[in-house]
Scaffold this motif. Structure first.
Motif, PDB file in Angstrom:
ATOM      1  N   LEU A 270       0.185   5.045   8.921  1.00  0.00           N
ATOM      2  CA  LEU A 270      -1.225   4.091   8.307  1.00  0.00           C
ATOM      3  C   LEU A 270      -1.347   2.963   9.210  1.00  0.00           C
ATOM      4  CD1 LEU A 270      -0.964   4.647   4.537  1.00  0.00           C
ATOM      5  CD2 LEU A 270      -2.496   5.647   5.777  1.00  0.00           C
ATOM      6  N   PHE A 271      -0.239   2.364   9.663  1.00  0.00           N
ATOM      7  CA  PHE A 271      -0.249   1.289  10.595  1.00  0.00           C
ATOM      8  C   PHE A 271      -0.788   1.888  11.931  1.00  0.00           C
ATOM      9  CE2 PHE A 271       2.714  -1.256   7.838  1.00  0.00           C
ATOM     10  CZ  PHE A 271       1.702  -2.113   7.349  1.00  0.00           C
ATOM     11  N   GLY A 272      -0.310   3.069  12.412  1.00  0.00           N
ATOM     12  CA  GLY A 272      -0.784   3.430  13.671  1.00  0.00           C
ATOM     13  C   GLY A 272      -2.139   3.906  13.644  1.00  0.00           C
ATOM     14  N   HIS A 273      -2.621   4.114  12.415  1.00  0.00           N
ATOM     15  CA  HIS A 273      -4.117   4.415  12.454  1.00  0.00           C
ATOM     16  C   HIS A 273      -5.132   3.165  12.051  1.00  0.00           C
ATOM     17  CE1 HIS A 273      -2.891   8.372  12.749  1.00  0.00           C
ATOM     18  NE2 HIS A 273      -4.124   8.789  12.628  1.00  0.00           N
TER      19      HIS A 273
ATOM     20  N   ASP B  50       0.831   7.361  -1.486  1.00  0.00           N
ATOM     21  CA  ASP B  50       1.526   7.958  -2.597  1.00  0.00           C
ATOM     22  C   ASP B  50       2.062   9.315  -2.417  1.00  0.00           C
ATOM     23  OD1 ASP B  50       2.484   7.953  -5.367  1.00  0.00           O
ATOM     24  OD2 ASP B  50       0.757   9.284  -6.045  1.00  0.00           O
ATOM     25  N   SER B  51       2.767   9.759  -3.426  1.00  0.00           N
ATOM     26  CA  SER B  51       3.339  11.147  -3.223  1.00  0.00           C
ATOM     27  C   SER B  51       2.296  12.275  -3.465  1.00  0.00           C
ATOM     28  CB  SER B  51       4.511  11.342  -3.966  1.00  0.00           C
ATOM     29  OG  SER B  51       4.030  11.105  -5.677  1.00  0.00           O
ATOM     30  N   GLY B  52       1.344  11.760  -4.094  1.00  0.00           N
ATOM     31  CA  GLY B  52       0.116  12.795  -4.324  1.00  0.00           C
ATOM     32  C   GLY B  52      -1.018  12.056  -4.629  1.00  0.00           C
TER      33      GLY B  52
ATOM     34  N   LEU C 151      13.627   9.023   0.562  1.00  0.00           N
ATOM     35  CA  LEU C 151      12.434   8.175   0.399  1.00  0.00           C
ATOM     36  C   LEU C 151      12.134   7.085   1.298  1.00  0.00           C
ATOM     37  CD1 LEU C 151      13.282   7.778  -3.547  1.00  0.00           C
ATOM     38  CD2 LEU C 151      11.061   8.900  -2.382  1.00  0.00           C
ATOM     39  N   VAL C 152      13.276   6.352   1.795  1.00  0.00           N
ATOM     40  CA  VAL C 152      13.203   5.219   2.795  1.00  0.00           C
ATOM     41  C   VAL C 152      12.474   5.930   4.188  1.00  0.00           C
ATOM     42  CG1 VAL C 152      14.385   3.815   4.236  1.00  0.00           C
ATOM     43  CG2 VAL C 152      14.981   3.735   1.718  1.00  0.00           C
ATOM     44  N   GLU C 153      13.165   7.029   4.528  1.00  0.00           N
ATOM     45  CA  GLU C 153      12.818   7.518   5.777  1.00  0.00           C
ATOM     46  C   GLU C 153      11.251   8.317   5.827  1.00  0.00           C
ATOM     47  OE1 GLU C 153      15.793  10.551   6.595  1.00  0.00           O
ATOM     48  OE2 GLU C 153      17.348   9.102   7.309  1.00  0.00           O
ATOM     49  N   ARG C 154      10.963   8.764   4.561  1.00  0.00           N
ATOM     50  CA  ARG C 154       9.739   9.318   4.210  1.00  0.00           C
ATOM     51  C   ARG C 154       8.760   8.272   4.224  1.00  0.00           C
ATOM     52  NH1 ARG C 154       7.259  13.618   6.209  1.00  0.00           N
ATOM     53  NH2 ARG C 154       5.352  13.848   4.988  1.00  0.00           N
ATOM     54  N   SER C 155       8.928   7.234   3.600  1.00  0.00           N
ATOM     55  CA  SER C 155       7.919   5.979   3.347  1.00  0.00           C
ATOM     56  C   SER C 155       7.880   5.118   4.573  1.00  0.00           C
ATOM     57  CB  SER C 155       8.665   5.066   2.274  1.00  0.00           C
ATOM     58  OG  SER C 155       8.833   5.627   1.002  1.00  0.00           O
ATOM     59  N   LEU C 156       9.029   5.237   5.366  1.00  0.00           N
ATOM     60  CA  LEU C 156       8.549   4.606   6.615  1.00  0.00           C
ATOM     61  C   LEU C 156       7.712   5.290   7.691  1.00  0.00           C
ATOM     62  CD1 LEU C 156      12.305   3.139   7.582  1.00  0.00           C
ATOM     63  CD2 LEU C 156      10.153   1.776   7.027  1.00  0.00           C
ATOM     64  N   ALA C 157       7.922   6.674   7.522  1.00  0.00           N
ATOM     65  CA  ALA C 157       7.038   7.461   8.106  1.00  0.00           C
ATOM     66  C   ALA C 157       5.827   7.334   7.960  1.00  0.00           C
ATOM     67  CB  ALA C 157       7.565   9.082   8.219  1.00  0.00           C
TER      68      ALA C 157
ATOM     69  N   LEU D  72      -1.026  -2.565   3.766  1.00  0.00           N
ATOM     70  CA  LEU D  72      -0.494  -1.445   3.003  1.00  0.00           C
ATOM     71  C   LEU D  72      -0.270  -1.623   1.896  1.00  0.00           C
ATOM     72  CD1 LEU D  72       0.795   1.303   3.829  1.00  0.00           C
ATOM     73  CD2 LEU D  72       3.147   0.297   3.976  1.00  0.00           C
ATOM     74  N   VAL D  73      -0.576  -0.884   0.773  1.00  0.00           N
ATOM     75  CA  VAL D  73      -0.207  -0.600  -0.556  1.00  0.00           C
ATOM     76  C   VAL D  73       0.353   0.496  -0.771  1.00  0.00           C
ATOM     77  CG1 VAL D  73      -1.049  -0.493  -3.055  1.00  0.00           C
ATOM     78  CG2 VAL D  73      -2.263  -1.884  -1.162  1.00  0.00           C
ATOM     79  N   VAL D  74       1.828   0.482  -1.289  1.00  0.00           N
ATOM     80  CA  VAL D  74       2.641   1.530  -1.603  1.00  0.00           C
ATOM     81  C   VAL D  74       2.389   1.811  -2.960  1.00  0.00           C
ATOM     82  CG1 VAL D  74       4.889   2.329  -1.839  1.00  0.00           C
ATOM     83  CG2 VAL D  74       4.404   0.512   0.034  1.00  0.00           C
ATOM     84  N   ALA D  75       1.420   2.953  -3.243  1.00  0.00           N
ATOM     85  CA  ALA D  75       0.811   3.114  -4.640  1.00  0.00           C
ATOM     86  C   ALA D  75       1.906   4.040  -5.230  1.00  0.00           C
ATOM     87  CB  ALA D  75      -0.615   3.612  -4.522  1.00  0.00           C
ATOM     88  N   CYS D  76       3.099   3.957  -5.200  1.00  0.00           N
ATOM     89  CA  CYS D  76       4.042   4.944  -5.860  1.00  0.00           C
ATOM     90  C   CYS D  76       5.113   4.168  -6.437  1.00  0.00           C
ATOM     91  CB  CYS D  76       4.372   5.946  -4.750  1.00  0.00           C
ATOM     92  SG  CYS D  76       5.618   7.219  -5.185  1.00  0.00           S
ATOM     93  N   ASN D  77       5.348   4.241  -7.564  1.00  0.00           N
ATOM     94  CA  ASN D  77       6.614   3.500  -8.198  1.00  0.00           C
ATOM     95  C   ASN D  77       7.905   3.783  -7.426  1.00  0.00           C
ATOM     96  OD1 ASN D  77       4.387   3.412 -10.358  1.00  0.00           O
ATOM     97  ND2 ASN D  77       5.565   1.770 -10.935  1.00  0.00           N
ATOM     98  N   THR D  78       8.199   5.137  -7.414  1.00  0.00           N
ATOM     99  CA  THR D  78       9.443   5.434  -6.749  1.00  0.00           C
ATOM    100  C   THR D  78       9.547   5.087  -5.457  1.00  0.00           C
ATOM    101  OG1 THR D  78       9.453   7.774  -8.160  1.00  0.00           O
ATOM    102  CG2 THR D  78      10.763   7.730  -6.278  1.00  0.00           C
ATOM    103  N   ALA D  79       8.438   5.075  -4.533  1.00  0.00           N
ATOM    104  CA  ALA D  79       8.622   4.551  -3.149  1.00  0.00           C
ATOM    105  C   ALA D  79       8.741   3.115  -3.124  1.00  0.00           C
ATOM    106  CB  ALA D  79       7.502   5.252  -2.444  1.00  0.00           C
ATOM    107  N   THR D  80       8.229   2.303  -3.902  1.00  0.00           N
ATOM    108  CA  THR D  80       8.229   1.031  -3.840  1.00  0.00           C
ATOM    109  C   THR D  80       9.755   0.540  -4.217  1.00  0.00           C
ATOM    110  OG1 THR D  80       6.223   0.797  -4.775  1.00  0.00           O
ATOM    111  CG2 THR D  80       7.732  -1.016  -5.174  1.00  0.00           C
ATOM    112  N   VAL D  81      10.381   1.345  -5.260  1.00  0.00           N
ATOM    113  CA  VAL D  81      11.794   0.888  -5.858  1.00  0.00           C
ATOM    114  C   VAL D  81      12.841   1.249  -4.696  1.00  0.00           C
ATOM    115  CG1 VAL D  81      13.535   1.576  -7.262  1.00  0.00           C
ATOM    116  CG2 VAL D  81      11.370   1.129  -8.076  1.00  0.00           C
ATOM    117  N   ALA D  82      12.517   2.166  -3.888  1.00  0.00           N
ATOM    118  CA  ALA D  82      13.524   2.835  -3.000  1.00  0.00           C
ATOM    119  C   ALA D  82      13.039   2.047  -1.601  1.00  0.00           C
ATOM    120  CB  ALA D  82      13.295   4.247  -2.756  1.00  0.00           C
TER     121      ALA D  82
END
Length: 278
Positions: free
Chosen positions: A69-72, A18-20, A58-64, A77-87
């Protein structure tokens, strides 16, 4: 270009970001429903809030963050952020096809099912409410159910929650400004359309009790996200059947802040690390 992913094993952790600290409201449902699973939480608090960011950012940051997380070793994966999910959920799934990936969306469908007045209030960030995916979902559900959705952007509310100002007068005044017009507009159901908002649910309920003459239902989609995650893991043969679960946190801001959020909001004390990402 598709990124290679490790061969997932049932003992690998579930990555949540999430963003926070808002995504902790989703993590608590996952922790309760899937108690044997290792969980890795990433709070991108150094770049919060996401609500005012452009879609490309948002797309670039979410991919990073997903790549981290996948690298670890994350098996899901759970995108626990509505804004990141939408984008960005579409881009994340395209980058890691075949991986169990769950996003969160404002609970418009359960909101439409719960309302008796036909009017549903949606509390969310401005960026979520302006997202093309969200607006398409709203139109589809409205057409199918005849529900009317009142959209309320909650500017500044995420910042208050990130600061730990859950019960302050400023937060309560902000919530009253956002919630009361929805009730006056006839909403008997309120959708908490940001994962941060369940942490101020008690204040929302108090405001509702003071201003609504009939019962009002609050919709939090964290439980549904956890159930969907469990179904995907079971279908992929990735459920961890037993054993003591480990919880690990990463943050792009202060590790002590995330540690205090875990303690104060969930009563948990995971190992927290500060990381630089981007």
């Amino acid at each position: 270009m598709t990124q290679p992913v490790h061969n997932a094993a049932s003992d690998a952790p579930i990555g949540i970001f999430d963003s926070g600290v808002g995504g902790l409201s989703v993590l608590r449902h996952i922790h309760a429903q899937l108690p044997h699973e290792h969980l890795t939480y990433f709070a991108d608090s150094g770049y919060a809030p996401y609500g005012g960011r452009s879609e490309q950012w948002l797309v670039e940051r979410s991919l990073a963050v997903a790549g981290f997380l996948f690298g670890h070793g994350a098996k899901a994966l759970v995108v626990a952020c509505n804004t990141a999910t939408v984008a960005a959920i579409k881009a994340i799934r395209a980058q890691w096809p075949g991986m169990p990936i769950v996003g969160v969306e404002p609970g418009l469908k359960p909101g439409a099912a719960a309302t008796t007045s036909g009017t549903v209030g949606v509390l969310a960030t401005d960026r979520t409410l302006r997202g093309e995916k969200f607006l398409q979902l709203r139109d589809q559900i409205a057409a199918a159910t005849n529900a009317r959705f009142l959209l309320q952007p909650c500017v500044g509310l995420v910042d208050q929650i990130e600061l730990g100002e859950l019960g302050s007068e400023a937060t309560e005044a902000m919530l009253e400004k956002y919630v009361v017009p929805l009730l006056e507009g006839g909403a008997d159901t309120l959708v908490l359309g940001c994962t941060h908002y369940p942490f101020v649910e008690d204040i929302i309920r108090r405001i509702v009790s003071e201003h609504a003459s009939t019962p009002v239902t609050l919709i939090d989609t964290g439980d549904a996200v956890a159930r969907q995650l469990g179904r995907l893991l079971e279908g992929a043969g990735l459920l961890r059947p037993a054993g003591v679960a480990q919880l690990h946190g990463y943050t792009t801001a202060g590790a002590d802040v995330l540690a205090e959020a875990f303690r104060g909001l969930l009563g948990l004390t995971p190992r927290i690390e500060h990381v630089k990402l981007g």
